[in-house]
Design a protein around this motif. Structure first.
Motif, PDB file in Angstrom:
ATOM      1  N   ASN A   1      21.044  61.395  64.214  1.00  0.00           N
ATOM      2  CA  ASN A   1      20.906  59.946  64.164  1.00  0.00           C
ATOM      3  C   ASN A   1      22.109  59.345  64.886  1.00  0.00           C
ATOM      4  N   THR A   2      21.930  59.004  66.133  1.00  0.00           N
ATOM      5  CA  THR A   2      23.015  58.540  66.997  1.00  0.00           C
ATOM      6  C   THR A   2      23.110  57.014  66.965  1.00  0.00           C
ATOM      7  N   PRO A   3      24.161  56.441  67.558  1.00  0.00           N
ATOM      8  CA  PRO A   3      24.233  54.975  67.636  1.00  0.00           C
ATOM      9  C   PRO A   3      22.983  54.345  68.239  1.00  0.00           C
ATOM     10  N   SER A   4      22.413  54.972  69.248  1.00  0.00           N
ATOM     11  CA  SER A   4      21.201  54.425  69.865  1.00  0.00           C
ATOM     12  C   SER A   4      20.060  54.359  68.859  1.00  0.00           C
ATOM     13  N   HIS A   5      19.842  55.448  68.122  1.00  0.00           N
ATOM     14  CA  HIS A   5      18.772  55.470  67.124  1.00  0.00           C
ATOM     15  C   HIS A   5      19.028  54.461  66.011  1.00  0.00           C
ATOM     16  N   HIS A   6      20.305  54.310  65.623  1.00  0.00           N
ATOM     17  CA  HIS A   6      20.597  53.408  64.511  1.00  0.00           C
ATOM     18  C   HIS A   6      20.546  51.943  64.947  1.00  0.00           C
TER      19      HIS A   6
ATOM     20  N   CYS B   1      17.210  63.843  51.024  1.00  0.00           N
ATOM     21  CA  CYS B   1      17.137  62.834  49.963  1.00  0.00           C
ATOM     22  C   CYS B   1      17.529  61.457  50.481  1.00  0.00           C
ATOM     23  N   TYR B   2      18.531  61.427  51.358  1.00  0.00           N
ATOM     24  CA  TYR B   2      18.972  60.148  51.929  1.00  0.00           C
ATOM     25  C   TYR B   2      17.850  59.495  52.724  1.00  0.00           C
ATOM     26  N   TYR B   3      17.136  60.292  53.517  1.00  0.00           N
ATOM     27  CA  TYR B   3      16.033  59.746  54.308  1.00  0.00           C
ATOM     28  C   TYR B   3      15.039  59.014  53.402  1.00  0.00           C
ATOM     29  N   TRP B   4      14.623  59.670  52.315  1.00  0.00           N
ATOM     30  CA  TRP B   4      13.621  59.053  51.443  1.00  0.00           C
ATOM     31  C   TRP B   4      14.211  57.904  50.647  1.00  0.00           C
ATOM     32  N   ASN B   5      15.457  58.015  50.242  1.00  0.00           N
ATOM     33  CA  ASN B   5      16.104  56.905  49.569  1.00  0.00           C
ATOM     34  C   ASN B   5      16.127  55.674  50.469  1.00  0.00           C
ATOM     35  N   HIS B   6      16.518  55.877  51.714  1.00  0.00           N
ATOM     36  CA  HIS B   6      16.601  54.791  52.681  1.00  0.00           C
ATOM     37  C   HIS B   6      15.220  54.196  52.945  1.00  0.00           C
ATOM     38  N   ARG B   7      14.234  55.066  53.082  1.00  0.00           N
ATOM     39  CA  ARG B   7      12.877  54.584  53.338  1.00  0.00           C
ATOM     40  C   ARG B   7      12.331  53.807  52.155  1.00  0.00           C
ATOM     41  N   PHE B   8      12.598  54.275  50.924  1.00  0.00           N
ATOM     42  CA  PHE B   8      12.165  53.549  49.728  1.00  0.00           C
ATOM     43  C   PHE B   8      12.780  52.154  49.683  1.00  0.00           C
ATOM     44  N   HIS B   9      14.025  52.024  50.154  1.00  0.00           N
ATOM     45  CA  HIS B   9      14.691  50.723  50.142  1.00  0.00           C
ATOM     46  C   HIS B   9      14.043  49.732  51.107  1.00  0.00           C
TER      47      HIS B   9
ATOM     48  N   ILE C   1      21.831  69.680  53.971  1.00  0.00           N
ATOM     49  CA  ILE C   1      20.425  69.489  54.337  1.00  0.00           C
ATOM     50  C   ILE C   1      19.671  68.777  53.218  1.00  0.00           C
ATOM     51  N   ALA C   2      19.933  69.210  51.962  1.00  0.00           N
ATOM     52  CA  ALA C   2      19.274  68.573  50.815  1.00  0.00           C
ATOM     53  C   ALA C   2      19.660  67.098  50.709  1.00  0.00           C
ATOM     54  N   TYR C   3      20.957  66.812  50.894  1.00  0.00           N
ATOM     55  CA  TYR C   3      21.428  65.422  50.809  1.00  0.00           C
ATOM     56  C   TYR C   3      20.784  64.571  51.903  1.00  0.00           C
ATOM     57  N   ASP C   4      20.756  65.093  53.118  1.00  0.00           N
ATOM     58  CA  ASP C   4      20.215  64.324  54.227  1.00  0.00           C
ATOM     59  C   ASP C   4      18.734  64.043  54.025  1.00  0.00           C
TER      60      ASP C   4
ATOM     61  N   LYS D   1      12.019  51.701  61.251  1.00  0.00           N
ATOM     62  CA  LYS D   1      12.102  52.951  62.005  1.00  0.00           C
ATOM     63  C   LYS D   1      13.491  53.583  61.822  1.00  0.00           C
ATOM     64  N   ASN D   2      13.550  54.889  62.023  1.00  0.00           N
ATOM     65  CA  ASN D   2      14.808  55.644  62.057  1.00  0.00           C
ATOM     66  C   ASN D   2      15.625  55.499  60.768  1.00  0.00           C
ATOM     67  N   PHE D   3      15.115  56.102  59.696  1.00  0.00           N
ATOM     68  CA  PHE D   3      15.766  56.032  58.384  1.00  0.00           C
ATOM     69  C   PHE D   3      16.786  57.143  58.153  1.00  0.00           C
ATOM     70  N   GLY D   4      16.903  58.091  59.070  1.00  0.00           N
ATOM     71  CA  GLY D   4      17.730  59.267  58.851  1.00  0.00           C
ATOM     72  C   GLY D   4      19.187  58.957  58.610  1.00  0.00           C
TER      73      GLY D   4
END
Length: 437
Positions: free
Chosen positions: A194-199, A104-112, A99-102, A212-215
């Motif tokens: 985060n499914t193929p459709s969302h990605h 952090c990943y969301y915010w890392n991805h959004r920052f990028h 949960i912690a990694y996911d 959109k959809n940074f998860g």
């Protein structure tokens, strides 16, 4: 684990990683590409797939080396500065770490997507104009340099490097698998994951889908922080980025957005604008910049009219490019498996040869005229390595591959050097019509 410090020293030989990681990276892509060809489908194109594979291999080499430093930093923070003492043997710690990694990943991805310099790294992944497993490994050479910082809080929270690596591998496998067009909608999973459709939405150039959809694995963070967007039938996804650069060269793709940053800096009038040119959101422009002329014509093409970049190349050229890539793969595997023992000079020669040949293959697939000097560089680098092999080792396979590489490259040059520039799939400005070399 080979990536960790051994006896206080860094292990710079990556034999095990080559055995397990390369087949995982490229094996499914090769199988699906062959099935795609046999079934006469259009999910994989030769030029796009070979480019994805070339970028992936380059990224793997950099990542394995840089990851040594990342592991060392994370482990040091965990050992010296963690706030909480957690039982690393308790199975629940993996749930907490996931949960912690996911998160952090969301915010890392959004920052990028929010910070220009980070976008310069992440845009490599988004330049793919088809959506398949190949895109999942189309990752910037320097991703490890920009990814690690937002995960350090996990070390502070008392999550060991061993647990961190386990959950990071789970996330990586999930990220790999969701790059596909085959699963249109999965209504139950779409609510949480985060499914193929969302990605697919995340990789679209459509206006409503951008940023959109940074998860990572979970989509709940997007729903919680207001960045969720469902895939809509009335607005079919078109893949790629607005400012498309028509090239299959990994070096061009990896330096793609840095040119835009430099262009913004040149147009800046104040020190603050220079700072913003580097760190502001990708859409920010200096006051002097004219939005209509700053960006190429591709940004003004509607999604309905946009077509992926796909210049025609002959079957002979495709075969020579593919064989060259296979030989490059053998040399790359040799380099990484013996990185700590072959010495600085041959390692440098092999690295330069690999990246130059990746670029060379790219411009050939672009339909560019190939002059003499790129081929001369190939022959000099390959001959230098063959000379080193002959003087220092008895490795017949590597020497044979090096010689074969020289022959294949020369044949490709002879076959393709007179090829005319091909028509682009979309209009580009004059600065983008120049040869890559």
């Amino acid at each position: 684990m080979d990536l960790l410090l051994k006896g206080g020293e860094m292990d710079l030989n990556f034999s095990n990683e080559m055995v397990y990681t390369l087949p995982f990276y490229l094996g499914p892509i090769l199988v699906l590409s062959i099935l795609n060809y046999v079934r006469r489908q259009k999910h994989y194109r030769f030029n796009d797939t070979l480019t994805n594979a070339s970028i992936a291999v380059g990224n793997l080499g950099f990542s394995l080396i840089l990851l040594l430093g990342v592991v060392a930093i994370y482990s040091h923070v965990f050992e010296e500065y963690r706030f909480i003492e957690l039982d690393q043997t308790n199975p629940l710690i993996y749930v907490f770490a996931f949960i912690a990694y996911d998160f952090c990943y969301y915010w890392n991805h959004r920052f990028h997507h929010m910070i220009g310099l980070l976008w310069a790294d992440h845009i490599v992944h988004h330049t793919g104009e088809q959506f398949n497993l190949g895109v999942s490994v189309r990752i910037s050479y320097f991703t490890e340099l920009t990814m690690w910082m937002t995960f350090i809080p996990m070390a502070l929270m008392g999550i060991s490097i061993e647990v961190f690596l386990v959950v990071s591998y789970i996330e990586a496998v999930w990220a790999y698998c969701i790059h596909t067009e085959h699963f249109k909608k999965t209504p139950v999973a779409d609510k949480v994951f985060n499914t193929p459709s969302h990605h697919r939405v995340h990789h679209a150039r459509n206006s409503r889908y951008i940023d959109k959809n940074f998860g990572g694995v979970l989509i709940i963070w997007d729903k919680l922080f207001g960045t969720f967007q469902a895939e809509l039938d009335k607005d079919p996804v078109v893949f790629g980025v607005r400012e498309s650069y028509p090239s299959f060269s990994p070096l061009v793709i990896n330096s793609y957005y840095l040119k835009n940053i430099w262009k913004k800096m040149q147009l800046s009038s104040t020190p603050w604008e220079v700072v913003c040119s580097i760190f502001a959101a990708p859409g920010w422009l200096p006051k002097k910049a004219d939005r209509k002329t700053f960006y190429s014509a591709t940004t003004r093409i509607s999604c309905r009219d946009f077509k992926p970049y796909d210049p025609h190349t002959s079957l002979t050229t495709k075969w020579t490019s593919f064989i060259r890539f296979c030989v490059m793969l053998v040399l790359f595997t040799y380099l990484m498996s013996n990185f700590g023992t072959i010495g600085a000079i041959p390692a440098t020669i092999l690295s330069l040869l690999f990246f130059w040949l990746s670029h060379y293959n790219g411009i050939v697939l672009d339909g560019k005229k190939v002059g003499a000097y790129p081929e001369i560089i190939v022959q000099l680098l390959a001959a230098s390595f063959v000379y080193w092999v002959a003087q220092n080792t008895q490795d017949v396979i590597v020497a044979s591959c090096s010689i074969g590489l020289m022959v294949i490259s020369a044949v490709n040059y002879i076959v393709y050097r007179q090829a005319p520039m091909t028509q682009q799939s979309f209009p580009v400005d004059a600065s983008q019509q120049s040869d890559a070399l």
